[in-house]
Each structure stands twice: as C-alpha cells, then as structure tokens.
Design an enzyme around this catalytic site. Structure first.
Site, mmCIF file in Angstrom:
data_model
loop_
_atom_site.group_PDB
_atom_site.id
_atom_site.type_symbol
_atom_site.label_atom_id
_atom_site.label_comp_id
_atom_site.label_asym_id
_atom_site.label_seq_id
_atom_site.Cartn_x
_atom_site.Cartn_y
_atom_site.Cartn_z
ATOM 1 N N ASP A 17 0.849 -1.191 0.000
ATOM 2 C CA ASP A 17 0.000 0.000 0.000
ATOM 3 C C ASP A 17 0.887 1.244 0.000
ATOM 4 O O ASP A 17 1.631 1.499 0.959
ATOM 5 C CB ASP A 17 -0.898 -0.016 1.235
ATOM 6 C CG ASP A 17 -2.017 1.011 1.157
ATOM 7 O OD1 ASP A 17 -2.105 1.717 0.144
ATOM 8 O OD2 ASP A 17 -2.799 1.100 2.121
ATOM 9 N N ASP A 107 -3.279 2.378 -5.858
ATOM 10 C CA ASP A 107 -2.143 2.489 -4.943
ATOM 11 C C ASP A 107 -2.012 1.312 -3.981
ATOM 12 O O ASP A 107 -1.231 1.381 -3.027
ATOM 13 C CB ASP A 107 -2.224 3.791 -4.134
ATOM 14 C CG ASP A 107 -3.494 3.907 -3.313
ATOM 15 O OD1 ASP A 107 -4.409 3.092 -3.506
ATOM 16 O OD2 ASP A 107 -3.569 4.829 -2.475
ATOM 17 N N GLU A 108 -2.729 0.214 -4.229
ATOM 18 C CA GLU A 108 -2.571 -0.938 -3.345
ATOM 19 C C GLU A 108 -2.934 -2.232 -4.068
ATOM 20 O O GLU A 108 -3.742 -2.240 -5.005
ATOM 21 C CB GLU A 108 -3.420 -0.796 -2.083
ATOM 22 C CG GLU A 108 -4.905 -0.737 -2.334
ATOM 23 C CD GLU A 108 -5.722 -0.713 -1.051
ATOM 24 O OE1 GLU A 108 -5.408 -1.478 -0.116
ATOM 25 O OE2 GLU A 108 -6.693 0.069 -0.994
#
Length: 403
Positions: A17, A107-108
């Site tokens: 993350d 983003d993860e």
C-alpha cells in the site's frame, strides 16, 4: 504447530500500500515539498502527507478545515496523469515479483508469493526487496503487510504505516489482532464502531470473547458471523488475478455555496457521460443505478433503481439518473447539496447477456454513443460535448484500475 484446514503453512500473502499516494508523488516531483505538510486538492482534500496527518488532517476533509488545522501546509492541484503513471510503474514492479497480483486500487494490491522461497527467498525478504525497488525505481514510499491471509495482510500494512514492513506469522494471528481497536476490521465504520462501543466493545479481542451468537444477536446473522470470523482471523480468500470491478462510479464535490438545480443536474449529466463511456470501453452492461447525495449537514442518502434489462446506453442511464435526482430534489431544496455521485452496479459482461429484439423500431442511440466515444478518443474528451456542458468544468476523474 497445527495448521487449520485452508490455512497457509506460512505468511505468504503481501498487501502493498503506497503511503499518502498523491501527496507522496507531489513530494517526489517537487523537492521543496519534502518534509513539509502537503495537501492535494483545495476545495476537498484528496490526499494529505503524513506531516499534515500528524496534526489531524484527513481526506476527504473540506480544504478550509484542513488549512485551519495546518496553516503551514502547501496546497497542490491534483495531477492525475502523474499519479496514473506512478501507479503503472509500481504495478510493473509487482508483476516482476509474482504473477499473482490482485489490484485493489491504483495504490494498493495483494501479492501471493507462496512457493517462491527457493528462487526468491522468504516472504519477508521478498517484501523488503519490493519496498527497496519501488523506492529506487519509482521514488515512492510503500508499506507492506505480510500475513497468512488477505485480511491480516491488509491490517498489517495499516498498522505498519508509514513506510514500514510488518509480518504476522502463522500462529501469531490472534496475538496481533486481538489488542487492535475494532475499526481495524473490514466492515466496521463509524456507525458499527459506535454500536460496538455502546455494547462495551472496543477491541477485536472483545468481539472474539463475546462469541458468534451474541454478535449475531447484536448485528444480525450475516454481519455478526462476518465480524466474529474476522475477529478469529478467518479469511479463506485467495489472491485473484484478472478480477473485474463489481461497480463503476464517480462523484463530484459541489462545495458549500448554494448550487442551483440546473447546476446540480448539469453535474449529473457530466458524470453520466463519463460512466456510460467507461461501461462501453470495458464491454460491460449495468443493471442498477445508484445516486448518492451529501447535504450541508454532512448527512448522506442513496437512491437506487434497477432496470429490467442491463444496458450501456447513455440515454437510458441518464433517464434513470434524472428520475432518481428528481425524486430527491425536495430534500436538496430543503437541505442543500455538497456532493453528488453515481454508481452503476450489477455489472455483466456484454457477451453474457441475452440481447432483446428491437420491437420498438429503429434506435440509433447505440450508434450515436459509439460515434461520440470514437471522436472523444481521437480528439479529446471535450471534442464533442453537450450544449449544457459547454464552458463548464466538472472536475477530473481520479486514476483507477481498468474496469
């Protein structure tokens, strides 16, 4: 140590993350911002650096509230093209580590590194090298949780932030999980946390002690069993590659000033145009339209309507969305509106749906949709637009995984 059925023999699922993604990209690209509090977005905070979070700034917080908490913060306009490029670079690194990557957002992601010990080392060693490479190749900090399940890996990454690496080993799941506050569990928002607090429950361990039957009595069978299972670290889900979205949505913050009904409807028009185009690009059909509104008192409502047949038609989606908005307009007149959002759910792959015969006569709406999509791809999104949208800016779409 005894391994339960379905449990992994080692902690081999990673949850990676990126830390304060938008703000970190701004600090990477503007050296003067490093070590300083940074806000991305002015009307509403889209992201805040950890220097700003340290004094209580959160997203999505109104910009004036964030600046009151952190007067020294530097506010940057969002650069979604830069964020999307950074995301793609990070996912390229993920793909080099393992083919088993399940993207959750830009983003993860979850990564399954089971079976790589002989060629790549232990999961913790793999996670450490992953962090080093993303820092070196992309220039961004990332936190990685390592655990036997997806749920625990995600909790570990949250606890390990910022810029950390945290492992939850097999056999240590409950020792790690039970002291944590209940809000760490998936599905526990502010309302559920408040109900648990009223019942005298503040930690995950207290949920486990209460037992499944008591949880079901408090929250109903489905939610109660879910929360109890998570409190006991039970999560058999695998990392799934090629997983498609269950819904497609977009929303726009309208600010605190009073908006006319025409302005609100025009914003809805812009959202529908973009969502319907995304449906067609992904070769998918939607059967349910969900309207979300937030009022001046910060309360929110949703209104839902399902179609008899799934569709990717802009005209049909717009008609349903307008109907939902018309039904909610008395509330808007009474309470104001600070945010409008639309989601298309119950998605189907285009080829998996039985087509209906065109008994209603010739309908060129589908041909028009395709023609407009083609012009926008070739000449830009604003090359063809509705008259009501000429000269209006309705915000940028945040970067996202493919639909």
């Amino acid at each position: 140590m005894r391994v339960e059925p379905g449990q992994r023999a080692e902690a081999s699922i990673l949850h990676a993350d990126l830390d304060s993604f938008y703000a970190s990209v701004e600090q990477r690209d503007h050296p003067r911002l490093r070590g300083r509090p940074v806000l991305v977005g002015s009307g509403v905070v889209l992201a805040a650096s950890y220097e700003a979070k340290a004094v209580g700034v959160r997203s999505p917080m109104p910009g004036h509230e964030a600046r009151a908490l952190c007067p020294t913060a530097v506010t940057m306009p969002p650069r979604f093209d830069a964020y999307l490029a950074a995301s793609r670079a990070v996912f390229d690194v993920f793909g080099d580590v393992t083919p088993l990557v399940e993207g959750i957002s830009v983003d993860e992601a979850f990564l399954d590194v089971g079976g790589l010990r002989k060629i790549s080392g232990t999961p913790v060693e793999i996670a450490a090298r992953l962090r080093e490479r993303i820092r070196a190749d992309v220039g961004l900090p990332i936190t990685v949780g390592v655990a036997p399940s997806k749920f625990l890996a995600k909790v570990a990454s949250a606890v390990g932030k910022p810029d950390g690496l945290l492992e939850v080993p097999v056999g240590g799941e409950l020792d790690f999980l039970h002291p944590l506050p209940v809000r760490r569990l998936w599905g526990v928002g502010a309302k559920t946390e408040s109900r648990l607090r009223d019942a005298g429950i503040s930690t995950v361990g207290q949920i486990a002690q209460l037992g499944e039957n008591r949880m079901c009595a408090l929250f109903g069978r489905g939610a109660g069993r879910h929360l109890y299972a998570l409190s006991m670290a039970r999560d058999p889900r695998r990392v799934e590659t090629g997983k498609r979205r269950r819904s497609i949505g977009s929303q726009r913050a309208l600010g605190r000033r009073v908006k006319s009904e025409a302005d609100i409807e025009t914003t809805l028009l812009a959202i529908v145009d973009r969502l319907a185009a995304r449906l067609r690009t992904a070769d998918r059909l939607a059967q349910t339209v969900v309207l979300r509104l937030r009022f001046h008192d910060f309360a929110s409502i949703t209104r839902t309507r399902s179609l008899h047949d799934p569709t990717d038609s802009t005209e049909i989606v717009l008609a349903v969305a307008r109907g939902l908005l018309d039904d909610a307009m008395p509330l808007i007149r009474d309470r104001g509106c600070t945010l409008i959002g639309l989601s298309l759910t119950n998605l189907h792959d285009h080829g998996a749906v039985q087509l209906s015969l065109p008994f209603d006569g010739d309908d060129h709406a589908a041909d028009l949709d395709v023609a407009v999509d083609g012009l926008r791809v070739k000449f830009g999104r604003d090359a063809v637009t509705r008259g009501a949208l000429v000269g209006r800016h309705h915000g940028h779409d945040a970067p996202m995984l493919p639909d």
